[in-house]
Every structure is written in structure tokens, then in C-alpha cells.
Design a protein around this motif. Structure first.
Motif, mmCIF file in Angstrom:
data_model
loop_
_atom_site.group_PDB
_atom_site.id
_atom_site.type_symbol
_atom_site.label_atom_id
_atom_site.label_comp_id
_atom_site.label_asym_id
_atom_site.label_seq_id
_atom_site.Cartn_x
_atom_site.Cartn_y
_atom_site.Cartn_z
ATOM 1 N N LEU A 1 32.144 47.609 23.412
ATOM 2 C CA LEU A 1 33.179 48.044 24.218
ATOM 3 C C LEU A 1 32.730 48.989 25.428
ATOM 4 N N LEU A 2 31.364 49.569 25.247
ATOM 5 C CA LEU A 2 30.909 50.316 26.398
ATOM 6 C C LEU A 2 30.426 49.613 27.304
ATOM 7 N N ASP A 3 30.121 48.209 27.165
ATOM 8 C CA ASP A 3 29.386 47.286 28.155
ATOM 9 C C ASP A 3 30.277 46.866 28.967
ATOM 10 N N GLU A 4 30.287 47.140 30.410
ATOM 11 C CA GLU A 4 31.284 46.684 31.290
ATOM 12 C C GLU A 4 31.118 45.099 31.637
ATOM 13 N N THR A 5 29.575 44.735 31.566
ATOM 14 C CA THR A 5 29.518 43.471 31.861
ATOM 15 C C THR A 5 30.051 42.412 30.771
ATOM 16 N N ARG A 6 30.503 42.940 29.636
ATOM 17 C CA ARG A 6 31.182 41.991 28.647
ATOM 18 C C ARG A 6 32.644 42.185 28.270
ATOM 19 N N VAL A 7 33.225 42.424 29.415
ATOM 20 C CA VAL A 7 34.616 42.766 29.474
ATOM 21 C C VAL A 7 35.333 41.620 28.713
ATOM 22 N N GLN B 1 37.308 43.500 34.790
ATOM 23 C CA GLN B 1 36.310 42.896 35.323
ATOM 24 C C GLN B 1 35.926 43.185 36.674
ATOM 25 N N SER B 2 36.956 43.457 37.399
ATOM 26 C CA SER B 2 36.866 44.006 38.844
ATOM 27 C C SER B 2 36.088 45.333 38.887
ATOM 28 N N VAL B 3 36.481 46.169 38.278
ATOM 29 C CA VAL B 3 35.701 47.381 37.978
ATOM 30 C C VAL B 3 34.344 47.265 37.445
ATOM 31 N N ALA B 4 34.055 46.281 36.729
ATOM 32 C CA ALA B 4 32.678 46.091 36.350
ATOM 33 C C ALA B 4 31.799 45.326 37.619
ATOM 34 N N SER C 1 28.829 47.268 39.314
ATOM 35 C CA SER C 1 27.303 46.663 39.560
ATOM 36 C C SER C 1 26.938 46.614 40.921
ATOM 37 N N ARG C 2 27.905 46.218 41.941
ATOM 38 C CA ARG C 2 27.563 46.148 43.500
ATOM 39 C C ARG C 2 27.037 47.750 43.630
ATOM 40 N N LEU C 3 27.668 48.573 43.228
ATOM 41 C CA LEU C 3 27.479 50.027 43.789
ATOM 42 C C LEU C 3 25.890 50.390 43.252
ATOM 43 N N ALA C 4 25.663 49.947 42.055
ATOM 44 C CA ALA C 4 24.356 50.215 41.244
ATOM 45 C C ALA C 4 23.152 49.736 42.319
ATOM 46 N N GLU C 5 23.549 48.450 42.576
ATOM 47 C CA GLU C 5 22.550 47.857 43.684
ATOM 48 C C GLU C 5 22.283 48.319 44.939
ATOM 49 N N THR C 6 23.076 49.476 45.354
ATOM 50 C CA THR C 6 22.773 50.325 46.528
ATOM 51 C C THR C 6 22.253 51.578 46.205
ATOM 52 N N GLY C 7 22.013 51.697 44.852
ATOM 53 C CA GLY C 7 21.374 53.049 44.389
ATOM 54 C C GLY C 7 22.291 54.182 44.021
ATOM 55 N N TRP C 8 23.495 53.786 43.471
ATOM 56 C CA TRP C 8 24.498 54.708 42.948
ATOM 57 C C TRP C 8 25.062 53.942 41.701
ATOM 58 N N GLU C 9 25.435 55.161 40.782
ATOM 59 C CA GLU C 9 25.626 54.745 39.369
ATOM 60 C C GLU C 9 26.884 55.646 38.988
ATOM 61 N N TRP D 1 38.790 50.874 41.203
ATOM 62 C CA TRP D 1 39.306 51.982 40.101
ATOM 63 C C TRP D 1 40.882 52.364 40.088
ATOM 64 N N GLY D 2 41.240 52.503 41.584
ATOM 65 C CA GLY D 2 42.567 52.705 41.731
ATOM 66 C C GLY D 2 43.674 51.724 41.267
ATOM 67 N N ASP D 3 43.101 50.489 41.499
ATOM 68 C CA ASP D 3 43.919 49.257 40.993
ATOM 69 C C ASP D 3 44.076 49.349 39.407
ATOM 70 N N LEU D 4 42.890 49.748 38.858
ATOM 71 C CA LEU D 4 43.117 49.630 37.188
ATOM 72 C C LEU D 4 43.722 50.952 36.884
ATOM 73 N N ALA D 5 43.578 52.255 37.484
ATOM 74 C CA ALA D 5 44.470 53.110 36.921
ATOM 75 C C ALA D 5 45.911 53.025 37.241
ATOM 76 N N ASP D 6 46.441 52.474 38.133
ATOM 77 C CA ASP D 6 47.736 52.254 38.558
ATOM 78 C C ASP D 6 48.256 51.388 37.475
ATOM 79 N N HIS D 7 47.463 50.406 37.037
ATOM 80 C CA HIS D 7 47.906 49.379 35.755
ATOM 81 C C HIS D 7 47.947 49.956 34.685
ATOM 82 N N LEU D 8 46.996 50.902 34.176
ATOM 83 C CA LEU D 8 46.680 51.718 32.883
ATOM 84 C C LEU D 8 48.069 52.508 32.833
ATOM 85 N N ASP D 9 48.493 53.190 33.965
ATOM 86 C CA ASP D 9 49.514 53.900 33.903
ATOM 87 C C ASP D 9 50.669 53.259 33.586
#
Length: 247
Positions: free
Chosen positions: A63-69, A127-130, A134-142, A230-238
Motif C-alpha cells: 500500500l506504499l508502492d504507488e506503482t501497484r495501485v 494511478q494518475s498520481v503514480a 514517476s515522470r517527475l522522478a525521471e527529471t531528477g525530482w522526488e 495531486w489536486g484532482d486526487l485531493a478534490d476527490h478525496l474530500d
């Protein structure tokens, strides 16, 4: 210490790291819903405690592994079974009702229903967040999965040497991105600020020290995609938590 999301079967190094990782991922502790039935109320008295104990046992680190949502609904089903068994409701209490209460608790935490279909919106948004992370990590950000910043939707750091951190928050229905030096406090005078426009473009509001200049086009685009996801997910979670609370 590992700071990025756990991926591809990685496990937290110890119990403390696991507890912090789950705490940062969930950022909420749902209250025990009162029950008019005394026996049901007693059966659920340890609900939060046992859910958190199950999550931090090490048995459900997927449940901590976003690649396995896509596996999370099944994993959450397993958590429901474990918690119901440990709650051990008396014969006078309907076990199905207890299981539903445990599922509500987990959905309030994850925004994702145990047993949910892979096509349900909550799964798709995670899955969109994951993918954005991942794409952000490819640019050197985590993403900093162990961030102590409880006010932020997410916090990111440049892992390739740029001394910059990015903090995503939401206020008055808008998403705000703060870029600051790695060692600078939140809200530092030298921070750069951007907002997400209605057309999902990042609009720079203030950049007193030119921190944005350290971002190349790929990193800037990846950060923008992460903000949107993250914004779309946060709206949905609320929305989902409000629906659960109204039940």
C-alpha cells in the motif's frame, strides 16, 4: 534515509519509517463513528488502533508502492479481514456491519474502497498520481514520502543536486506551489510562488531569487503534471470523505 515513494517491492527500513510513510501518505485519522447500538459501539472501540496496527505490521507494505495501485483494493480487503478478526465482534453484532465500518475507515484514509474496481475514479486518480510522480522522478525530482509537513498535499525535492524543494498546498479552492531553498523554512521571504490557473497552467506569482530558473522545461512540465494530478486526487478525496461522514 529513503525519501521517494516506495516502488517495485521495496519495503521501509524499519517500523518508525513505515509509520511515518503511512502517516504522510494518509494524512488523516477518521474518528470512530458513533453507533446507537451499544454492542456495535463496543466492537468498534479499537477500530482505529487495529487499523493502524495492521497497516504498520509490514504485511501490507504494498500500500506504499504507488506503482501497484491496481492491487490496493485487494490489499485493503485483506486489511479488512485482519481487523474484523482482531475486533472479534460478539455474536450479537453483525460481522458484515463491522466489516463495512472497517471498510469506511480505510476508504476515509486512502480515498479508495476495499474491493474497488480498477476502473473506479479513486483508483484511476491514484494511478494518475503514480504516473506523475514517476515522470517527475525521471527529471531528477522526488516526492518526499516522509515529509512532516501536514499542511501540504505533497512535497517534492530535487534529487540531482539543485538545492530546491517544492511544496504543494490548497487554499480557497486554488492550488499553490512554493519553491524554496532546501534548508529554508516554509514561507521564507526568498520563496517563489505559482498558482494553477483554471486552464491547468502554472502561473508564476513571485520569484524573488530566480529559483524557477533552475527548472528546465521537462522538470517544469513534470511538476505541473504532478500539481494537476495531486489536486484532482485531493478534490476527490474530500468529496468521498464528506460522503462517508454523511452516512
Amino acid at each position: 534515509m529513503r525519501r521517494r515513494p516506495y516502488r517495485n517491492g521495496e519495503r521501509p527500513d524499519d517500523q518508525r519509517e513505515r509509520r511515518r510513510a503511512f502517516g504522510a501518505a494518509l494524512r488523516t485519522r477518521p474518528p470512530v463513528r458513533p453507533s446507537a447500538e451499544r454492542d456495535m459501539g463496543r466492537a468498534l472501540a479499537r477500530l482505529d488502533e487495529l487499523v493502524e496496527k495492521a497497516l504498520t505490521s509490514g504485511e501490507h507494505d504494498r500500500l506504499l508502492d504507488e506503482t501497484r495501485v491496481s492491487t490496493w483494493p485487494r490489499e485493503l480487503d485483506a486489511v479488512v479481514s485482519v481487523v474484523v478478526e482482531r475486533l472479534d465482534p460478539p455474536p450479537s453484532v453483525d460481522r458484515a456491519a463491522v466489516a463495512a465500518a472497517v471498510a469506511d475507515n480505510l476508504e476515509a484514509r486512502f480515498g479508495l474502497r476495499p474491493g474497488a474496481s480498477p476502473t473506479e475514479r479513486s483508483v484511476v486518480l491514484w494511478q494518475s498520481v503514480a504516473g506523475a510522480d514517476s515522470r517527475l522522478a525521471e527529471t531528477g525530482w522526488e516526492r518526499d514520502v516522509l515529509s512532516d509537513d501536514r499542511e501540504a498535499l505533497a512535497e517534492f525535492f530535487a534529487s540531482d543536486g539543485d538545492p530546491v524543494r517544492a511544496r504543494l498546498t490548497r487554499s480557497s479552492g486554488r492550488l499553490h506551489l512554493e519553491l524554496r531553498g532546501t534548508n529554508a523554512p516554509v514561507g521564507d521571504r526568498s520563496s517563489s510562488y505559482a498558482v494553477l490557473s483554471r486552464s491547468s497552467a502554472l502561473v508564476l506569482v513571485d520569484d524573488p531569487r530566480g529559483l524557477v530558473s533552475v527548472l528546465d522545461d521537462d522538470a517544469a512540465a513534470a511538476i505541473r503534471d504532478a500539481v494537476v494530478a495531486w489536486g484532482d486526487l485531493a478534490d476527490h478525496l474530500d468529496e468521498r470523505r464528506a460522503e462517508i461522514g454523511a452516512r
